[in-house]
Design a protein around this motif. Structure first.
Motif, PDB file in Angstrom:
ATOM      1  N   LEU A  33      -1.346  -0.704  -6.697  1.00 24.79           N
ATOM      2  CA  LEU A  33      -1.142   0.010  -5.439  1.00 24.79           C
ATOM      3  C   LEU A  33       0.114  -0.438  -4.702  1.00 24.79           C
ATOM      4  O   LEU A  33       1.019   0.365  -4.460  1.00 24.79           O
ATOM      5  CB  LEU A  33      -2.375  -0.145  -4.534  1.00 24.79           C
ATOM      6  N   LYS A  34       0.175  -1.707  -4.362  1.00 24.69           N
ATOM      7  CA  LYS A  34       1.265  -2.174  -3.500  1.00 24.69           C
ATOM      8  C   LYS A  34       2.662  -1.927  -4.075  1.00 24.69           C
ATOM      9  O   LYS A  34       3.569  -1.542  -3.322  1.00 24.69           O
ATOM     10  CB  LYS A  34       1.076  -3.661  -3.188  1.00 24.69           C
ATOM     11  N   PRO A  35       2.869  -2.100  -5.385  1.00 25.84           N
ATOM     12  CA  PRO A  35       4.239  -1.929  -5.895  1.00 25.84           C
ATOM     13  C   PRO A  35       4.793  -0.521  -5.740  1.00 25.84           C
ATOM     14  O   PRO A  35       6.016  -0.339  -5.773  1.00 25.84           O
ATOM     15  CB  PRO A  35       4.109  -2.315  -7.378  1.00 25.84           C
ATOM     16  N   ARG A  36       3.938   0.469  -5.585  1.00 24.02           N
ATOM     17  CA  ARG A  36       4.431   1.846  -5.580  1.00 24.02           C
ATOM     18  C   ARG A  36       4.113   2.611  -4.296  1.00 24.02           C
ATOM     19  O   ARG A  36       4.556   3.762  -4.143  1.00 24.02           O
ATOM     20  CB  ARG A  36       3.854   2.606  -6.774  1.00 24.02           C
ATOM     21  N   ALA A  37       3.361   2.018  -3.382  1.00 27.94           N
ATOM     22  CA  ALA A  37       2.881   2.756  -2.215  1.00 27.94           C
ATOM     23  C   ALA A  37       4.031   3.359  -1.413  1.00 27.94           C
ATOM     24  O   ALA A  37       4.027   4.564  -1.106  1.00 27.94           O
ATOM     25  CB  ALA A  37       2.019   1.851  -1.337  1.00 27.94           C
ATOM     26  N   SER A  38       5.014   2.553  -1.033  1.00 23.11           N
ATOM     27  CA  SER A  38       6.089   3.057  -0.167  1.00 23.11           C
ATOM     28  C   SER A  38       6.898   4.153  -0.849  1.00 23.11           C
ATOM     29  O   SER A  38       7.238   5.165  -0.223  1.00 23.11           O
ATOM     30  CB  SER A  38       7.004   1.900   0.244  1.00 23.11           C
ATOM     31  N   ALA A  87      -5.770  -1.752   2.687  1.00 27.75           N
ATOM     32  CA  ALA A  87      -4.730  -2.733   3.002  1.00 27.75           C
ATOM     33  C   ALA A  87      -3.560  -2.601   2.038  1.00 27.75           C
ATOM     34  O   ALA A  87      -2.408  -2.870   2.398  1.00 27.75           O
ATOM     35  CB  ALA A  87      -5.310  -4.150   2.947  1.00 27.75           C
ATOM     36  N   GLY A  88      -3.841  -2.161   0.810  1.00 24.96           N
ATOM     37  CA  GLY A  88      -2.776  -1.950  -0.162  1.00 24.96           C
ATOM     38  C   GLY A  88      -2.115  -0.595  -0.038  1.00 24.96           C
ATOM     39  O   GLY A  88      -0.891  -0.477  -0.186  1.00 24.96           O
ATOM     40  N   TRP A  89      -2.930   0.441   0.277  1.00 27.10           N
ATOM     41  CA  TRP A  89      -2.388   1.821   0.337  1.00 27.10           C
ATOM     42  C   TRP A  89      -3.466   2.709   0.953  1.00 27.10           C
ATOM     43  O   TRP A  89      -4.470   3.005   0.320  1.00 27.10           O
ATOM     44  CB  TRP A  89      -2.029   2.275  -1.068  1.00 27.10           C
ATOM     45  N   LEU A  90      -3.251   3.128   2.189  1.00 30.94           N
ATOM     46  CA  LEU A  90      -4.278   3.886   2.894  1.00 30.94           C
ATOM     47  C   LEU A  90      -4.622   5.188   2.180  1.00 30.94           C
ATOM     48  O   LEU A  90      -5.789   5.590   2.154  1.00 30.94           O
ATOM     49  CB  LEU A  90      -3.836   4.184   4.330  1.00 30.94           C
TER      50      LEU A  90
END
Length: 387
Positions: A33-38, A87-90
């Motif tokens: 999740l976190k590596p690609r969310a933004s 917390a990682g990606w809403l």
């Protein structure tokens, strides 16, 4: 900016299995999740593959019966998983909440034959659900919905439009509230509509302030002929089904809100500990440290509130008032916390180099979905005064 993993929340969990589940969720968040969310948010890209990965891990079916492929976890555990995902990606955390909400009608009010036929597929991880209640002219006033289903032989012919549907155009099934009888709540029923149903079409996704990788679209029914066997519960029971689902769904939104708030706090604490002004980290300045303290306290209070409501639900006790309180408090909290996180980062908080601005944009919608916070206050007030 890629931030370092935050210290895990110290959670009180009922079983070792639950602890392992939370550890698995954290690993998936860090890896998937976190590596690609933004980037996916900026590109309006729906991460359907992430939901398949979560499905394979058993995370799309946590609160439901093992007999049908569910994880049979208490809501106390399921909601903490939602918090970690959010917390990682809403967009993913809220998407799992919506999927769980869309399964609720069949799992709770369906016949044994219906559950055996459809629920395993819905819980398998391969399917993703949507929940169709709101309409262009009836959001909070759900009893005024106009989408109509007329019985013609063994089929309901459905016409109308649903609005603000998460996963609209992407879902494999739509739990849909429709009018089969008189005006008002007594004329509403629930249909489980396949995503490839002829007569079902979708508008272009809404252009939103946040959660851009989660598609939200109108769903159009144009003479869709839905077999009568897909009626969930009795005719006229739909409003009761909707309210029962919304109580649980509000807890899901509360947990999602605390997840985003925790991510914003973690970012603010990390930044404040490394950013130096006047020769020392800004975290050492009392005005800023007090702000962080208030953020952390509000998050802990929100977490305790949603878990208290979840434990009532798990015990089979009434929890509608507490669900409304949790949704209200937690979503107001995430709006305050994310706004303060932007302030802690100063000018950098206003740039897309850091995720603080994304957290702030995402927070706003949580005060609106599953009943606005004004509606939550109305619900709580009625519980307090109805005698």
């Amino acid at each position: 900016m890629t931030t370092s993993p935050a210290k895990p929340v110290d959670r009180q969990l009922p079983t070792e299995e639950a602890r392992e589940l939370l550890n698995l969720t954290r690993e998936l968040v860090q890896r998937e999740l976190k590596p690609r969310a933004s980037q996916d948010e900026a590109a309006d890209r729906f991460p359907r593959d992430v939901f398949r990965t979560l499905g394979e891990a058993g995370i799309l079916s946590l609160p439901y019966d093992e007999k049908y492929g569910g994880g049979e976890q208490p809501y106390e555990v399921y909601l903490q998983v939602l918090e970690e995902l959010s917390a990682g990606w809403l967009a993913v955390g809220l998407g799992v909440s919506v999927h769980t909400l869309s399964c609720h009608a069949l799992a709770t009010f369906g016949t044994e034959e219906q559950r055996a036929a459809w629920l395993p597929g819905m819980l398998s991880g391969e399917q993703l659900g949507a929940y169709c209640l709101s309409e262009p002219q009836s959001g909070s006033d759900a009893a005024a919905l106009r989408t109509r289903a007329e019985l013609d032989g063994d089929e309901y012919v459905v016409n109308g439009t649903k609005a603000w549907i998460t996963h609209g155009g992407q879902a494999d099934f739509y739990s849909s509230l429709v009018r089969t009888g008189v005006d008002g709540p007594k004329g509403i029923s629930c249909l489980l509509v396949p995503g490839d149903q002829p007569g079902l079409s979708f508008a272009a996704p809404e252009h939103k302030m946040g959660m851009r990788s989660s598609p939200t679209a109108q769903v159009h029914f144009d003479g869709a002929r839905v077999p009568r066997e897909r009626l969930v519960g009795e005719e006229g029971q739909g409003f009761q089904i909707a309210l029962a689902a919304l109580d649980s769904g509000r807890l899901g939104i509360a947990a999602c809100a605390i997840g985003v708030a925790q991510a914003a706090l973690d970012l603010a604490v990390e930044y404040a500990g490394t950013r130096k002004q006047f020769g020392r980290p800004i975290a050492e300045f009392q005005g800023l440290s007090f702000m962080l303290a208030d953020m952390a306290t509000q998050i802990e209070a929100g977490r305790a509130l949603y878990l208290s409501a979840a434990r009532l639900r798990d015990a089979g006790r009434p929890f509608s008032k507490q669900a409304a309180m949790a949704k209200l408090f937690c979503t107001d909290t995430v709006m305050r916390v994310t706004t303060d996180a932007v302030q802690v980062l100063g000018g950098y908080g206003y740039t897309q180099d850091f995720p603080a601005e994304r957290f702030m944009r995402e927070a706003k919608v949580l005060q609106i979905v599953e009943g606005t916070n004004q509606i939550q206050r109305l619900v709580i007030g009625r519980h307090l005064t109805r005698g």
